[in-house]
Design a protein around this motif. Structure first.
Motif, PDB file in Angstrom:
ATOM      1  N   LEU A  70       0.790  -1.264  -0.077  1.00 45.22           N
ATOM      2  CA  LEU A  70      -0.135   0.074  -0.048  1.00 45.22           C
ATOM      3  C   LEU A  70       0.998   1.349  -0.005  1.00 45.22           C
ATOM      4  CD1 LEU A  70      -2.794  -1.219   2.661  1.00 45.22           C
ATOM      5  CD2 LEU A  70      -2.935  -0.445   0.202  1.00 45.22           C
ATOM      6  N   LEU A  82      -5.425   1.543   9.369  1.00 44.44           N
ATOM      7  CA  LEU A  82      -6.763   2.257   9.757  1.00 44.44           C
ATOM      8  C   LEU A  82      -7.714   1.498  10.377  1.00 44.44           C
ATOM      9  CD1 LEU A  82      -6.596   4.287   6.559  1.00 44.44           C
ATOM     10  CD2 LEU A  82      -5.849   5.127   8.605  1.00 44.44           C
ATOM     11  N   ARG A  85      -9.975   2.347  13.827  1.00 45.55           N
ATOM     12  CA  ARG A  85     -11.149   3.153  13.948  1.00 45.55           C
ATOM     13  C   ARG A  85     -12.387   2.356  14.317  1.00 45.55           C
ATOM     14  NH1 ARG A  85     -11.141   7.723  15.433  1.00 45.55           N
ATOM     15  NH2 ARG A  85      -9.081   8.570  14.771  1.00 45.55           N
ATOM     16  N   GLN A 111      -6.015  14.628  18.175  1.00 43.07           N
ATOM     17  CA  GLN A 111      -7.060  15.590  18.793  1.00 43.07           C
ATOM     18  C   GLN A 111      -6.430  16.517  20.081  1.00 43.07           C
ATOM     19  OE1 GLN A 111     -10.657  13.873  19.385  1.00 43.07           O
ATOM     20  NE2 GLN A 111     -11.655  15.626  20.007  1.00 43.07           N
ATOM     21  N   TYR A 124      -2.961  19.222   9.810  1.00 44.32           N
ATOM     22  CA  TYR A 124      -3.532  17.973   9.881  1.00 44.32           C
ATOM     23  C   TYR A 124      -4.646  17.451   8.819  1.00 44.32           C
ATOM     24  CZ  TYR A 124      -5.455  13.653  11.598  1.00 44.32           C
ATOM     25  OH  TYR A 124      -5.965  12.314  11.547  1.00 44.32           O
ATOM     26  N   LEU A 128      -4.283  15.095   5.478  1.00 44.31           N
ATOM     27  CA  LEU A 128      -5.415  13.779   5.100  1.00 44.31           C
ATOM     28  C   LEU A 128      -5.894  14.188   3.573  1.00 44.31           C
ATOM     29  CD1 LEU A 128      -7.349  13.143   8.487  1.00 44.31           C
ATOM     30  CD2 LEU A 128      -5.697  11.954   7.446  1.00 44.31           C
ATOM     31  N   ALA A 132      -5.557  11.703   0.494  1.00 46.43           N
ATOM     32  CA  ALA A 132      -7.062  11.270  -0.194  1.00 46.43           C
ATOM     33  C   ALA A 132      -7.005  11.367  -1.636  1.00 46.43           C
ATOM     34  CB  ALA A 132      -8.352  11.636   0.317  1.00 46.43           C
ATOM     35  N   LYS A 135      -4.509   9.089  -3.173  1.00 46.59           N
ATOM     36  CA  LYS A 135      -4.993   7.513  -3.288  1.00 46.59           C
ATOM     37  C   LYS A 135      -5.955   7.721  -4.446  1.00 46.59           C
ATOM     38  CE  LYS A 135      -5.025   6.709   1.597  1.00 46.59           C
ATOM     39  NZ  LYS A 135      -4.029   5.891   2.013  1.00 46.59           N
ATOM     40  N   ILE A 139      -5.874   5.238  -7.660  1.00 50.28           N
ATOM     41  CA  ILE A 139      -6.942   4.126  -8.009  1.00 50.28           C
ATOM     42  C   ILE A 139      -6.921   4.507  -9.295  1.00 50.28           C
ATOM     43  CG2 ILE A 139      -9.380   4.030  -7.755  1.00 50.28           C
ATOM     44  CD1 ILE A 139      -9.209   4.595  -4.995  1.00 50.28           C
TER      45      ILE A 139
ATOM     46  N   ALA B 121     -15.518  16.876  15.815  1.00 51.35           N
ATOM     47  CA  ALA B 121     -14.102  16.635  15.225  1.00 51.35           C
ATOM     48  C   ALA B 121     -13.801  15.433  15.202  1.00 51.35           C
ATOM     49  CB  ALA B 121     -13.288  17.504  16.313  1.00 51.35           C
ATOM     50  N   THR B 122     -14.148  14.407  16.312  1.00 50.18           N
ATOM     51  CA  THR B 122     -13.880  13.185  16.202  1.00 50.18           C
ATOM     52  C   THR B 122     -14.503  12.242  15.231  1.00 50.18           C
ATOM     53  OG1 THR B 122     -14.019  13.342  18.620  1.00 50.18           O
ATOM     54  CG2 THR B 122     -13.795  10.994  17.763  1.00 50.18           C
ATOM     55  N   TYR B 124     -15.622  13.743  12.436  1.00 48.03           N
ATOM     56  CA  TYR B 124     -15.069  14.060  11.061  1.00 48.03           C
ATOM     57  C   TYR B 124     -13.698  13.459  10.787  1.00 48.03           C
ATOM     58  CZ  TYR B 124     -12.971  17.004   7.469  1.00 48.03           C
ATOM     59  OH  TYR B 124     -12.147  17.337   6.260  1.00 48.03           O
ATOM     60  N   GLU B 125     -12.902  13.337  11.920  1.00 50.31           N
ATOM     61  CA  GLU B 125     -11.749  12.610  11.477  1.00 50.31           C
ATOM     62  C   GLU B 125     -11.898  11.123  11.384  1.00 50.31           C
ATOM     63  OE1 GLU B 125      -7.824  10.908  13.566  1.00 50.31           O
ATOM     64  OE2 GLU B 125      -8.790  12.289  14.914  1.00 50.31           O
ATOM     65  N   ALA B 126     -12.731  10.505  12.054  1.00 50.74           N
ATOM     66  CA  ALA B 126     -13.108   9.264  11.867  1.00 50.74           C
ATOM     67  C   ALA B 126     -13.571   8.974  10.473  1.00 50.74           C
ATOM     68  CB  ALA B 126     -14.240   8.554  12.849  1.00 50.74           C
ATOM     69  N   LEU B 128     -12.997  10.887   7.800  1.00 49.57           N
ATOM     70  CA  LEU B 128     -11.737  10.781   6.651  1.00 49.57           C
ATOM     71  C   LEU B 128     -10.829   9.347   6.920  1.00 49.57           C
ATOM     72  CD1 LEU B 128     -10.540  14.417   6.988  1.00 49.57           C
ATOM     73  CD2 LEU B 128     -11.457  13.425   5.131  1.00 49.57           C
ATOM     74  N   GLN B 129     -10.693   9.115   8.002  1.00 50.21           N
ATOM     75  CA  GLN B 129     -10.095   7.827   8.006  1.00 50.21           C
ATOM     76  C   GLN B 129     -10.600   6.601   7.356  1.00 50.21           C
ATOM     77  OE1 GLN B 129      -6.945   7.545   9.603  1.00 50.21           O
ATOM     78  NE2 GLN B 129      -6.653   8.903  11.362  1.00 50.21           N
ATOM     79  N   ALA B 132     -10.291   6.852   3.846  1.00 49.86           N
ATOM     80  CA  ALA B 132      -8.843   6.572   3.582  1.00 49.86           C
ATOM     81  C   ALA B 132      -8.814   5.014   3.239  1.00 49.86           C
ATOM     82  CB  ALA B 132      -7.822   7.104   4.434  1.00 49.86           C
ATOM     83  N   LYS B 135     -10.351   3.501   0.314  1.00 46.33           N
ATOM     84  CA  LYS B 135      -9.507   3.807  -0.899  1.00 46.33           C
ATOM     85  C   LYS B 135      -8.372   2.856  -0.922  1.00 46.33           C
ATOM     86  CE  LYS B 135     -10.344   8.778  -0.874  1.00 46.33           C
ATOM     87  NZ  LYS B 135     -11.333   9.048  -1.807  1.00 46.33           N
ATOM     88  N   ASN B 136      -7.751   2.882   0.289  1.00 43.41           N
ATOM     89  CA  ASN B 136      -6.719   1.437   0.475  1.00 43.41           C
ATOM     90  C   ASN B 136      -7.376   0.293  -0.005  1.00 43.41           C
ATOM     91  OD1 ASN B 136      -4.759   3.084   1.200  1.00 43.41           O
ATOM     92  ND2 ASN B 136      -4.857   2.354   3.570  1.00 43.41           N
ATOM     93  N   GLN B 137      -8.329  -0.082   0.170  1.00 41.82           N
ATOM     94  CA  GLN B 137      -9.157  -1.360  -0.135  1.00 41.82           C
ATOM     95  C   GLN B 137      -9.275  -1.299  -1.816  1.00 41.82           C
ATOM     96  OE1 GLN B 137     -12.468  -2.366   2.063  1.00 41.82           O
ATOM     97  NE2 GLN B 137     -11.706  -4.270   3.023  1.00 41.82           N
ATOM     98  N   ARG B 138      -9.822  -0.280  -2.102  1.00 38.64           N
ATOM     99  CA  ARG B 138      -9.780  -0.160  -3.622  1.00 38.64           C
ATOM    100  C   ARG B 138      -8.623  -0.225  -4.442  1.00 38.64           C
ATOM    101  NH1 ARG B 138     -13.190   4.436  -7.070  1.00 38.64           N
ATOM    102  NH2 ARG B 138     -13.226   3.389  -9.006  1.00 38.64           N
TER     103      ARG B 138
END
Lengths: 192, 192
Positions: A70, A82, A85, A111, A124, A128, A132, A135, A139, B121-122, B124-126, B128-129, B132, B135-138
């Motif tokens: 990756l 990841l 999460r 955070q 940050y 991210l 993205a 990535k 793809i 915030a948490t 939103y970050e989650a 985005l992660q 991501a 996308k890695n899987q794709r």
């Protein structure tokens, strides 16, 4: 070793000494030897990894036992699995390809950091989003570009990696066979 | 229409009426008709797009004129072009595949929102992660999986899209020719 971390953050935001002391409480420095694993598939991962020096690779193994890379991570890059999460076990392996200096930081450090140093929030988020976008590009390229186009693109983006990473791993990253990669490289050297 | 936006946020965080009034100031509702473009390559994009109803597609066109679909976005999905981060013109097209209700929000809204409603915030970050990780899987799947595996995976992940999106676009998303997709679908229907 911590100075490398500070230098990284200071590329975008000025960090006071006091803020730096706070940063230090969140990052655990670690040296890993070539061939050592930071994470294996199935383990519970709770850290993000910042690379201060050296080179790591993050990869998965599919059902037929084939490796898929990756990411390569050299100085100033981040990596990690990841899955934390969703509280799931890691799907990736992370292995040191060179003796490396790294920092481990827990998931919620981000955070804490962005609360303490507000300037870092934008930094940050931008990181991210950039990741993205990269990535997305990968793809599109893996869906459409020829093996040769993908190799040329890789050379342009990561010229230093060609020297540092075994050919068969670059082939795996590009989703082509080592034989195809070797053929492309030969063709390029004739052209010169 | 704003209630759909509230319901989306409330999946993760309780929103007070006062907070909701603040959210409303950051999101511009818009109706787009099937076939209408929200963004074209080369334009300066400054909005993220939230889909309240309908379906959009985000795609690029490569040098040889071929379309590559990055994403289909139905209810409660986000899309957008990420080029704004580097102040570059958009690399994507975003087109409505159905009459759709969307919200546009400026890039810096996220920061305003997470300052005003810290719980987000948490969240939103989650998000985005997670994105991501998807996308890695794709990437892994486009590098390694067969056309048939990719189609089966798509069916599992996005069962409703099969009914809503033209076959040729699903083929483009999967990086296979429409003919291959049609052959796979025929084979599946024999098996039933």
């Amino acid at each position: 070793m911590f100075e490398k971390l500070r230098a990284f953050f200071e590329r975008d935001v000025a960090i006071t000494d006091e803020q730096f002391e706070f940063i230090k409480t969140l990052f655990v420095p670690k040296k890993v030897n070539k061939g050592e694993f930071l994470l294996r598939e199935g383990e519970m991962s709770k850290y993000s990894v910042f690379v201060a020096s050296g080179c790591l690779r993050t990869y998965t193994i599919d059902n037929s036992g084939k490796e898929h890379i990756l990411q390569f991570s050299t100085e100033n890059w981040w990596t990690g699995d990841l899955s934390f999460r969703s509280n799931a076990p890691a799907q990736c392996f992370i292995e040191a390809l060179e003796d490396s200096e790294i920092f481990l930081t827990e998931i919620d450090s981000i955070q804490k950091l962005t609360e303490y140093i507000p300037g870092l929030a934008t930094f940050y988020e931008a990181a991210l989003q950039k990741s993205a976008a990269a990535k997305n590009q990968r793809i599109v390229s893996s869906l459409s570009a020829t093996a040769e186009e993908r190799y040329n693109d890789f050379l342009k983006k990561y010229p230093s990696l060609i020297q540092r990473v075994p050919q068969r791993m670059i082939a795996s990253y590009l989703g082509i066979s080592p034989e195809t990669l070797s053929r492309i490289r030969k063709k390029r050297s004739y052209k010169k």
